[in-house]
Enzyme design. Structure first.
Site, PDB file in Angstrom:
ATOM      1  N   GLY A 105      -5.194 -11.838 -11.102  1.00 48.62           N
ATOM      2  CA  GLY A 105      -5.102 -12.264 -12.495  1.00 48.62           C
ATOM      3  C   GLY A 105      -5.954 -13.500 -12.766  1.00 48.62           C
ATOM      4  O   GLY A 105      -6.766 -13.903 -11.925  1.00 48.62           O
ATOM      5  N   THR A 138      -7.070  -9.548  -3.419  1.00 50.03           N
ATOM      6  CA  THR A 138      -6.180 -10.650  -3.818  1.00 50.03           C
ATOM      7  C   THR A 138      -6.233 -11.820  -2.817  1.00 50.03           C
ATOM      8  O   THR A 138      -6.562 -11.651  -1.649  1.00 50.03           O
ATOM      9  CB  THR A 138      -4.736 -10.142  -3.926  1.00 50.03           C
ATOM     10  OG1 THR A 138      -4.395  -9.509  -2.700  1.00 50.03           O
ATOM     11  CG2 THR A 138      -4.579  -9.173  -5.065  1.00 50.03           C
ATOM     12  N   ILE A 161     -13.346  -9.550  -5.616  1.00 48.66           N
ATOM     13  CA  ILE A 161     -12.501  -9.845  -4.479  1.00 48.66           C
ATOM     14  C   ILE A 161     -11.200  -9.019  -4.531  1.00 48.66           C
ATOM     15  O   ILE A 161     -10.788  -8.578  -5.602  1.00 48.66           O
ATOM     16  CB  ILE A 161     -12.112 -11.350  -4.420  1.00 48.66           C
ATOM     17  CG1 ILE A 161     -11.391 -11.776  -5.705  1.00 48.66           C
ATOM     18  CG2 ILE A 161     -13.324 -12.208  -4.148  1.00 48.66           C
ATOM     19  CD1 ILE A 161     -10.862 -13.213  -5.694  1.00 48.66           C
ATOM     20  N   GLY A 196     -11.697  -9.648 -10.248  1.00 54.87           N
ATOM     21  CA  GLY A 196     -10.840 -10.828 -10.127  1.00 54.87           C
ATOM     22  C   GLY A 196     -10.612 -11.508 -11.454  1.00 54.87           C
ATOM     23  O   GLY A 196     -11.472 -12.235 -11.946  1.00 54.87           O
ATOM     24  N   CYS A 222      -6.677  -5.674   2.474  1.00 56.50           N
ATOM     25  CA  CYS A 222      -5.341  -5.825   1.901  1.00 56.50           C
ATOM     26  C   CYS A 222      -4.536  -6.859   2.669  1.00 56.50           C
ATOM     27  O   CYS A 222      -4.347  -6.736   3.886  1.00 56.50           O
ATOM     28  CB  CYS A 222      -4.570  -4.517   1.905  1.00 56.50           C
ATOM     29  SG  CYS A 222      -2.947  -4.766   1.145  1.00 56.50           S
ATOM     30  N   LEU A 265       0.799  -1.226   0.000  1.00 58.34           N
ATOM     31  CA  LEU A 265       0.000   0.000   0.000  1.00 58.34           C
ATOM     32  C   LEU A 265       0.835   1.282   0.000  1.00 58.34           C
ATOM     33  O   LEU A 265       0.476   2.276   0.628  1.00 58.34           O
ATOM     34  CB  LEU A 265      -0.985  -0.013   1.185  1.00 58.34           C
ATOM     35  CG  LEU A 265      -1.945  -1.214   1.144  1.00 58.34           C
ATOM     36  CD1 LEU A 265      -2.758  -1.281   2.421  1.00 58.34           C
ATOM     37  CD2 LEU A 265      -2.869  -1.156  -0.067  1.00 58.34           C
TER      38      LEU A 265
HETATM   39  C1  LIG Z   1      -0.064  -4.250  -7.961  1.00 58.14           C
HETATM   40  C2  LIG Z   1      -1.411  -4.291  -7.283  1.00 58.14           C
HETATM   41  C3  LIG Z   1      -1.738  -3.308  -6.348  1.00 58.14           C
HETATM   42  C4  LIG Z   1      -2.987  -3.313  -5.711  1.00 58.14           C
HETATM   43  N1  LIG Z   1      -3.296  -2.330  -4.818  1.00 58.14           N
HETATM   44  C5  LIG Z   1      -4.544  -2.301  -4.242  1.00 58.14           C
HETATM   45  C6  LIG Z   1      -4.927  -1.236  -3.346  1.00 58.14           C
HETATM   46  O1  LIG Z   1      -4.183  -0.277  -3.106  1.00 58.14           O
HETATM   47  N2  LIG Z   1      -6.172  -1.293  -2.784  1.00 58.14           N
HETATM   48  C7  LIG Z   1      -7.055  -2.318  -3.040  1.00 58.14           C
HETATM   49  O2  LIG Z   1      -8.168  -2.326  -2.507  1.00 58.14           O
HETATM   50  N3  LIG Z   1      -6.716  -3.319  -3.915  1.00 58.14           N
HETATM   51  C8  LIG Z   1      -5.506  -3.328  -4.508  1.00 58.14           C
HETATM   52  N4  LIG Z   1      -5.180  -4.340  -5.393  1.00 58.14           N
HETATM   53  C9  LIG Z   1      -6.175  -5.407  -5.687  1.00 58.14           C
HETATM   54  C10 LIG Z   1      -6.926  -5.145  -7.002  1.00 58.14           C
HETATM   55  O3  LIG Z   1      -7.633  -3.923  -6.960  1.00 58.14           O
HETATM   56  C11 LIG Z   1      -7.913  -6.305  -7.311  1.00 58.14           C
HETATM   57  O4  LIG Z   1      -8.869  -6.392  -6.267  1.00 58.14           O
HETATM   58  C12 LIG Z   1      -7.210  -7.647  -7.429  1.00 58.14           C
HETATM   59  O5  LIG Z   1      -5.966  -7.508  -8.090  1.00 58.14           O
HETATM   60  C13 LIG Z   1      -8.054  -8.694  -8.189  1.00 58.14           C
HETATM   61  O6  LIG Z   1      -8.393  -8.258  -9.493  1.00 58.14           O
HETATM   62  P1  LIG Z   1      -7.519  -8.622 -10.814  1.00 58.14           P
HETATM   63  O7  LIG Z   1      -7.338 -10.112 -10.825  1.00 58.14           O
HETATM   64  O8  LIG Z   1      -8.345  -8.108 -11.966  1.00 58.14           O
HETATM   65  O9  LIG Z   1      -6.234  -7.908 -10.675  1.00 58.14           O
HETATM   66  C14 LIG Z   1      -3.931  -4.344  -6.031  1.00 58.14           C
HETATM   67  C15 LIG Z   1      -3.589  -5.325  -6.987  1.00 58.14           C
HETATM   68  C16 LIG Z   1      -2.354  -5.305  -7.615  1.00 58.14           C
HETATM   69  C17 LIG Z   1      -2.046  -6.362  -8.639  1.00 58.14           C
END
Ligand SMILES: Cc1cc2nc3c(=O)[nH]c(=O)nc-3n(C[C@H](O)[C@H](O)[C@H](O)COP(=O)(O)O)c2cc1C
Length: 302
Positions: free
Chosen positions: A219, A195, A193, A245, A132, A75
């Protein structure tokens, strides 16, 4: 052929279309402007903001796996004041709705952030990050306990009239329990969701690949888990659900809308192909038009 209307309402928040950029994967918005048409997306969820600047975790803090990304950014962010002074004015220039992701280690931190953002003007909603996995204090602790999740939501609700979206963690036994708790505490919507906790090993060094050992997996690998949870939560609560997600194509996004999401966020895919969200919007429109459907909500499986 009918022209579908892509506008959706997420509680009190109206979006031109149901596709948002997920927090942490689009920076503070403006840095992506040369790569993504930020006037076309429904909204931008800015990188998580805390009251004070945060340096994040030491490197290495990202690792690619064969089916997704592991990150332990921790963060890192510029803090509220710099966000308001430097980042928000640039973000407001685009047509996309501005949603600010907030985080803290006490309910009062979240409340202070929400109150300042409400007063700042130009913020359309807050997304409360109680999920987080990459920080020691707060973060995940709030997202895994229904009473703590409700306490953070209530603290935010009390101080703002902005729409409150609470972002849920998949790292729990029963996600519907947390969703119900935040709904009862006044959330206007939930997003999920965040991660999934994971780990990678550096075989050459014979040690964990991330400095923090564990990180958050995102991913394509997480999509089936996310779809399952969106299905469960959308049937457990009366407030709208934003699906997140592994969305990397219109087809992925359409599946989330069928599963019960009212809108979606594109995260890791933007890091791979920055234009993904815009392609997703086009693909949703084409799919609805080809089938004579008038709105994204028509896709939902009863
Ligand atoms: C590099 C990175 C930084 C992230 N930073 C945050 C964040 O600051 N706050 C948050 O709520 N989620 C954060 N996430 C989570 C994403 O917003 C998302 O919920 C998660 O990656 C799942 O979606 P995706 O598979 O499409 O990436 C982050 C994800 C990644 C990959």
């Amino acid at each position: 052929m009918k022209t579908p209307n892509l506008a959706v309402e997420i509680g009190p928040l109206r979006l031109e279309n149901p596709v948002l950029l997920a927090s942490g994967t689009c920076g503070y918005g403006a840095e992506l402007a040369d790569l993504v048409d930020l006037d076309a997306v429904g909204g931008i969820v800015a990188k998580g903001i805390s009251l004070e600047p945060m340096p994040g975790n030491p490197p290495p803090r990202t690792v690619e796996t064969p089916c997704g990304l592991l990150n332990a950014i921790g963060l890192e962010n510029v803090g509220l004041q710099a966000f308001l002074d430097e980042k928000l004015p640039r973000l407001r220039r685009f047509r996309a709705r501005v949603i600010v992701n907030i985080l803290g280690s006490r309910p009062e931190d979240y409340a202070a952030l929400a109150e300042r953002l409400d007063g700042a003007g130009g913020v359309d909603a807050v997304e409360v990050n109680i999920s987080c996995p990459n920080v020691k204090a707060g973060g995940a602790a709030f997202g895994t306990d229904p009473a703590a999740a409700a306490a953070v939501t209530r603290a935010v609700r009390r101080v703002t009239r902005l729409p409150v979206i609470v972002k849920l963690s998949p790292n729990v036994t029963d996600v519907t329990e947390i969703a119900r708790a935040v709904e009862a505490a006044g959330a206007d919507a939930v997003s999920l969701i965040n991660t999934l906790l994971g780990m990678a090993v550096d075989l050459e060094a014979r040690r964990p690949a991330l400095s923090t050992v564990f990180g958050g997996l995102s991913g394509p690998a997480v999509k089936p888990v996310a779809l399952r949870m969106v299905w469960q939560v959308s049937r457990a609560v009366g407030i709208p659900v934003i699906g997140i997600g592994g969305i990397a194509s219109a087809r992925d996004a359409l599946e989330f809308l069928v599963a019960g999401a009212a809108a979606v966020q594109v995260g890791t895919a933007t890091l791979v192909r920055p234009g993904t969200a815009v392609e997703v919007i086009r693909g949703i429109r084409d799919y609805l038009a080809a089938r004579g459907l008038s709105a994204p909500a028509d896709l939902r499986c009863p």
